[in-house]
Design an enzyme around this catalytic site. Structure first.
Site, PDB file in Angstrom:
ATOM      1  N   CYS A 109      -2.085   8.449   3.511  1.00  0.00           N
ATOM      2  CA  CYS A 109      -2.064   8.374   2.182  1.00  0.00           C
ATOM      3  C   CYS A 109      -3.275   8.785   1.071  1.00  0.00           C
ATOM      4  O   CYS A 109      -3.697   8.991   0.020  1.00  0.00           O
ATOM      5  CB  CYS A 109      -2.052   6.909   1.824  1.00  0.00           C
ATOM      6  SG  CYS A 109      -3.568   6.061   2.465  1.00  0.00           S
ATOM      7  N   GLU A 160       1.175  -1.113  -0.259  1.00  0.00           N
ATOM      8  CA  GLU A 160       0.044   0.210   0.203  1.00  0.00           C
ATOM      9  C   GLU A 160       1.321   1.180   0.126  1.00  0.00           C
ATOM     10  O   GLU A 160       1.705   1.240   1.024  1.00  0.00           O
ATOM     11  CB  GLU A 160      -0.627  -0.031   0.780  1.00  0.00           C
ATOM     12  CG  GLU A 160      -2.066   1.215   0.739  1.00  0.00           C
ATOM     13  CD  GLU A 160      -1.054   2.542   1.816  1.00  0.00           C
ATOM     14  OE1 GLU A 160      -1.566   2.787   0.728  1.00  0.00           O
ATOM     15  OE2 GLU A 160      -1.665   2.569   2.696  1.00  0.00           O
TER      16      GLU A 160
END
Length: 488
Positions: free
Chosen positions: A282, A248
């Site tokens: 993020c 990720e």
């Protein structure tokens, strides 16, 4: 196993095979609100890695043979035990991230949802009946999983890896970021009162332990959250042993604001989508595309809301609209250089550093920490690094657009594709844009909010694999098909 009554929140150890383990090498985190060092933590050695892998391999047969129902019950027990120490873990989060109590509490409480979510799921059981055979398709654990975790959400992102990996029968070695080791070491220590030795372990490092985990032949799966550059190195190194990797990685998440929005309602939501956790998420909003017909009004609303409702402060401040410090000096310097580059290139700041005497006095009182004031840049060049790269901090560009095709091209032009948001009262137009965005998650009329039920993945260079949801559970499995031929 550790007794909960013996948990101390000002001394820290690696956890190997159910035991606290010190080291002759120590390091420490830094309080980003003060710039002062925090507690010493033991630095794991290559020998510690080997011992942790052996302990996990020893524990794996018994743990993987345990029923799924029992494993998720233990995860629920761990969630209960963790929440008994809510105030202590919140204080640790404040120390290592510099957040206010209100913001740190949100992560502490929300993280338990990730521990509990596997109990609402069941692994698929598929069967195929044919004239000459019966087929059973099974999902089995890999073995030993290394969870390499980032510094921006030290608890929730670690639990997001641990919970599904443990639920399906893997053993997990957690490596926290060197910048935020404290909450991780402590909750893994707490976990020893719930799980058998070797099932959940933790190793702290000073930035050099990751390659040892990635290269180790006894580790079957690397789950990593962090930068694209590091993710590429992990993928390359994992190829040597053909490990499973879940990556990720970074994003450059865009908000697309269409001309029919209620500006007074939407601008504050977009602002907080950018400033939440000081932009260190993020899936934070990192660039804002605004239709040209409302560009000036919406930009002014963003600036006005930020000036009037958002404050800068450390752990002693109150409220969720407080922008805390950048978590570490390395990222702080990177952002300072980006701001200086924007100035040298002549970018127009719609919202800049404070200029009143009162704000200047407040700024000076924060200089010992890694604080930045929220900044908004008005229509920088489309090829500027502020637009093309992920900044991961409280500075965003706002860019006007004239039609949906041009904004789609702009949003999709970057090599990343993690998430995006679309803001419009026209449901069909919003859905059409969402369907055309090359990202893993699209939020319509709301900022990004993580949810353990929703699969989370990145397109393009934003990652490989899936976290969360049923697909995130299966991510920690390998497939076995058993084909039984019928007697003739």
């Amino acid at each position: 196993m550790t007794n909960n009554a013996n948990i101390s929140f000002d001394s820290f150890w690696n956890i190997i095979d159910g035991q606290r383990r010190g080291s002759s090498f120590v390091s420490h985190g830094t309080n980003p609100a003060t710039g002062k060092p925090l507690w010493d933590v033991p630095i794991a050695t290559e020998q510690d890695v080997d011992e942790a892998v052996r302990a996990a391999q020893k524990a794996f047969p018994g743990w993987s043979a345990t029923e799924y129902r029992t494993r998720v019950q233990l995860l629920n027990q761990f969630a209960d035990a963790f929440l008994q120490f809510t105030s202590e873990f919140t204080a640790l989060l404040q120390a290592e991230t510099g957040r206010t109590n209100d913001v740190a509490q949100i992560e502490t409480h929300m993280s338990s949802f990730w521990l509990r979510h596997p109990s609402s799921l069941t692994l698929p059981h598929e069967e195929i009946q044919d004239e000459d055979k019966e087929v059973v398709i099974k999902y089995e654990p890999h073995g030993v999983v290394a969870a390499i975790c980032p510094w921006n959400y030290p608890v929730i992102l670690a639990f997001g890896k641990m919970a599904p990996a443990l639920a399906v029968g893997n053993c997990v070695i957690v490596k926290p970021s060197p910048f935020t080791p404290y909450t991780t070491l402590k909750f893994v220590e707490l976990a020893q009162s719930i799980f058998p030795p070797g099932v959940v372990q933790a190793l702290a490092d000073d930035g050099r332990l990751g390659p040892l985990l990635v290269d180790h032949p006894g580790i079957s799966h690397i789950s990593f959250t962090g930068s694209i550059s590091t993710g590429k190195k992990i993928m390359q190194a994992a190829a040597k042993t053909l490990k499973k990797v879940t990556l990720e990685l970074g994003g450059n998440d865009a908000a697309v604001v269409l001309p029919d929005v209620d500006i007074d309602k939407v601008a504050p939501q977009v602002a907080m989508g950018a400033w939440w956790n000081t932009g260190q998420s993020c899936i934070a909003i990192k660039r804002v595309y605004i239709h040209e017909s409302i560009y000036e009004r919406f930009l002014r609303a963003l600036v006005d809301f930020t000036r009037s409702q958002v404050t800068v402060g450390g752990p002693s401040s109150n409220g969720v609209s407080v922008v805390g410090p950048i978590q570490n000096e390395m990222q702080y310097r990177k952002l300072k250089n980006l701001i200086e580059k924007c100035r040298k290139e002549g970018h127009k700041f719609a919202l800049d550093q404070p200029d009143t005497a009162q704000e200047e006095l407040a700024r000076q009182s924060l200089e010992s920490g890694f604080f930045l004031w929220p900044m908004i840049v008005d229509n920088p060049p489309k090829d500027s690094s502020l637009v093309t790269d992920e900044q991961f901090g409280p500075i965003i560009p706002c860019i006007p657009f004239s039609d949906t095709e041009s904004v789609l091209a702009a949003v999709n032009s970057t090599p990343t594709g993690l998430s995006a948001s679309v803001w419009s009262q026209d449901a069909k137009t919003a859905q059409r844009l969402a369907d055309s965005l090359d990202v893993g998650t699209v939020f319509i009329n709301g900022p990004s909010r993580p949810d353990p039920r929703i699969p989370f993945s990145g397109h393009k260079e934003s990652g490989i694999g899936v976290e969360y949801g049923l697909m995130g559970l299966i991510e920690y499995c390998q497939v076995k098909s058993v084909v039984k031929y019928k007697a003739t």
